[in-house]
Design an enzyme around this catalytic site. Structure first.
Site, PDB file in Angstrom:
ATOM      1  N   THR A  67      12.012 -59.413  48.220  1.00 17.93           N
ATOM      2  CA  THR A  67      12.322 -58.098  47.631  1.00 17.93           C
ATOM      3  C   THR A  67      12.472 -57.058  48.738  1.00 17.93           C
ATOM      4  O   THR A  67      13.432 -56.276  48.754  1.00 17.93           O
ATOM      5  CB  THR A  67      11.209 -57.667  46.644  1.00 17.93           C
ATOM      6  N   SER A  81      11.729 -65.947  50.318  1.00 19.55           N
ATOM      7  CA  SER A  81      10.275 -65.725  50.307  1.00 19.55           C
ATOM      8  C   SER A  81       9.542 -67.020  50.577  1.00 19.55           C
ATOM      9  O   SER A  81       9.901 -68.063  50.022  1.00 19.55           O
ATOM     10  CB  SER A  81       9.831 -65.241  48.920  1.00 19.55           C
ATOM     11  N   HIS A 127       6.555 -67.912  49.530  1.00 21.23           N
ATOM     12  CA  HIS A 127       5.733 -68.477  48.441  1.00 21.23           C
ATOM     13  C   HIS A 127       6.530 -69.350  47.477  1.00 21.23           C
ATOM     14  O   HIS A 127       5.945 -69.985  46.604  1.00 21.23           O
ATOM     15  CB  HIS A 127       4.978 -67.361  47.701  1.00 21.23           C
ATOM     16  N   CYS A 184       9.076 -61.597  36.735  1.00 24.62           N
ATOM     17  CA  CYS A 184       8.837 -60.166  36.577  1.00 24.62           C
ATOM     18  C   CYS A 184       9.190 -59.698  35.175  1.00 24.62           C
ATOM     19  O   CYS A 184       8.655 -58.733  34.696  1.00 24.62           O
ATOM     20  CB  CYS A 184       9.660 -59.372  37.583  1.00 24.62           C
TER      21      CYS A 184
HETATM   22  N1  PLP Z   1      15.474 -63.265  44.346  1.00 27.82           N
HETATM   23  C1  PLP Z   1      15.254 -64.279  43.499  1.00 27.82           C
HETATM   24  C2  PLP Z   1      16.396 -65.148  43.109  1.00 27.82           C
HETATM   25  C3  PLP Z   1      13.971 -64.519  43.003  1.00 27.82           C
HETATM   26  O1  PLP Z   1      13.757 -65.532  42.156  1.00 27.82           O
HETATM   27  C4  PLP Z   1      12.923 -63.673  43.406  1.00 27.82           C
HETATM   28  C5  PLP Z   1      11.565 -63.873  42.877  1.00 27.82           C
HETATM   29  O2  PLP Z   1      11.335 -64.538  41.884  1.00 27.82           O
HETATM   30  C6  PLP Z   1      13.207 -62.633  44.312  1.00 27.82           C
HETATM   31  C7  PLP Z   1      14.497 -62.461  44.747  1.00 27.82           C
HETATM   32  C8  PLP Z   1      12.121 -61.737  44.806  1.00 27.82           C
HETATM   33  O3  PLP Z   1      11.223 -62.464  45.575  1.00 27.82           O
HETATM   34  P1  PLP Z   1       9.749 -61.894  45.877  1.00 27.82           P
HETATM   35  O4  PLP Z   1       9.150 -61.565  44.538  1.00 27.82           O
HETATM   36  O5  PLP Z   1       9.060 -63.029  46.527  1.00 27.82           O
HETATM   37  O6  PLP Z   1       9.913 -60.715  46.742  1.00 27.82           O
END
Ligand code: PLP
Length: 379
Positions: free
Chosen positions: A70, A197, A199, A322
């Site tokens: 993000t 990311s 995680h 989210c």
């Molecule tokens: N982009 C995609 C396709 C995602 O699935 C996610 C998180 O689920 C993100 C961006 C954001 O990642 P983070 O929440 O680890 O910052």
């Protein structure tokens, strides 16, 4: 409990946890310090960064560490448009993007950037190169697209779009979160920035990587110390960085094997459900990553199914982590042509390299039993 929500997050690999332990306990220096603790940390930082860069075929200086994707996506989008007047500047993105890009595009739009949200072809969850080509304008400053969709696994042909971006000299930002570890890829030259990311690939939370090509000049999002060539201030998260390097080493050595195994298990899962249950639709775009299965069960409310599955021992989700909890049906599925009811009744199961065949057999038994039970209640 069987964990089939790996697109939300993954369990930490115990070997990675063991591998980074000493960075908390013994080698905890700040890479900016001049004493030996600091110098040891700096050496380790440079080594891990170079290794991560090598995985993507880029130089060490082109690897930026953030708190997660993000932040990386925000860094590129906001950093690029903050350069000059936002009026008469164009951002080309899509309506399939994760909130990290979608909501940032909305903010930029409020600030005066003109945004085009491309839509997929019906039934397909990806953006075509032809659509990108047709939407490019003389003032297009950035193309921001995901490589793999986190809700359906649909793969956009980033290779073709990168060629267009390169030819037109337009920066291309790629959200690689749902791709890394799920499908083999080579970062094309036309991709100016790429975020993911840790995680999602079995490291701890709070660490992300942005590959930022030297040619792309950005205003930093986080100002502070001179770390990371001034592109992102703040003390580097060395345990997180080392964990990502370990996860990528694992993918380099065994990625093909992991991906083949995950795909086999995902296909086994879908095959068993399709043969045992009527009224199941797979939201299966033509090209899809190995681990994602987004299913509609006719006559079953998605929310009730998720709750019942959780009770029975299967963790799955609606789509974007989210937005689960919010009852608005998936924007992505609706953009693909699903009705609101179909989108609301769909459930995403996502596997990881830690998912076992026994778990898949047991998960199928539970899903079949639960769907039949819920259907029997409304008869
Ligand atoms: N982009 C995609 C396709 C995602 O699935 C996610 C998180 O689920 C993100 C961006 C954001 O990642 P983070 O929440 O680890 O910052």
């Amino acid at each position: 409990m069987i964990y089939l929500d790996n697109n939300s997050t993954t369990p930490m690999d115990p070997l990675i946890l063991k591998g980074i332990y000493s960075l908390f306990h013994d080698s905890y220096g700040n890479p900016s310090s001049t004493h030996s603790y600091g110098q040891e940390a700096k050496k380790r930082l440079l080594k891990e960064t170079a290794e991560i860069g090598a995985f993507f075929g880029v130089k060490r200086e082109e690897v930026i560490f953030t708190s997660g994707a993000t932040e990386g996506l925000n860094l590129v989008m906001r950093g690029l448009f903050s350069h000059s007047s936002k009026a008469s500047q164009h951002l080309l993105t899509s309506s399939l993007e994760h909130e990290a890009v979608f909501q940032t595009a909305k903010v930029l739009e409020k600030e005066g950037v003109e945004v085009t949200y491309l839509a997929p072809l019906k039934g397909e969850g990806a953006i075509t190169a032809a659509a990108v080509l047709a939407a490019i304008r003389p003032d297009t400053r950035l193309i921001a697209l995901m490589w793999a969709n986190n809700e359906t696994g649909a793969l956009t042909s980033i290779e073709e779009i990168a060629e267009i971006a390169l030819k037109r000299q337009i920066p291309l930002l790629v959200d690689g979160v749902a791709l890394v570890g799920k499908d083999p890829f080579v970062l094309p030259l036309g991709v100016s920035a790429f975020c993911f990311s840790g995680h999602k690939i079995h490291t701890q939370k709070g660490i992300g990587v942005t590959i930022l090509r030297k040619s792309l000049s950005l205003t930093p999002l986080i100002t502070g110390g001179p770390q990371q060539l001034g592109k992102r201030g703040g003390t580097e998260n060395l345990p997180g960085i080392a964990a990502i390097a370990m996860a990528l080493q694992g993918l380099k050595a065994d990625g093909e094997h992991y991906i083949a195994k995950i795909r086999y298990l995902r296909d086994l899962f879908e095959g068993k459900l399709l043969s045992a249950l009527e009224g199941v639709k797979i939201h299966a775009p033509r090209k899809r990553v190995s681990n994602t299965s987004n299913l509609f069960f006719a006559g079953v409310n998605g929310e009730s199914l998720l709750i019942a599955l959780d009770r029975e021992g299967v963790a799955a989700s609606h789509g974007a982590a989210c937005s689960s909890g919010a009852l608005e049906p998936s924007r992505v599925l609706q953009m693909m042509g699903c009705s609101r009811e179909e989108a609301a009744g769909s459930v995403r199961f996502s596997l990881s390299r830690m998912t076992t065949e026994e778990e898949i057999h047991e998960a199928c038994r539970i899903v079949i039993h639960t769907v039949n039970h819920l259907r029997s209640l409304i008869k």
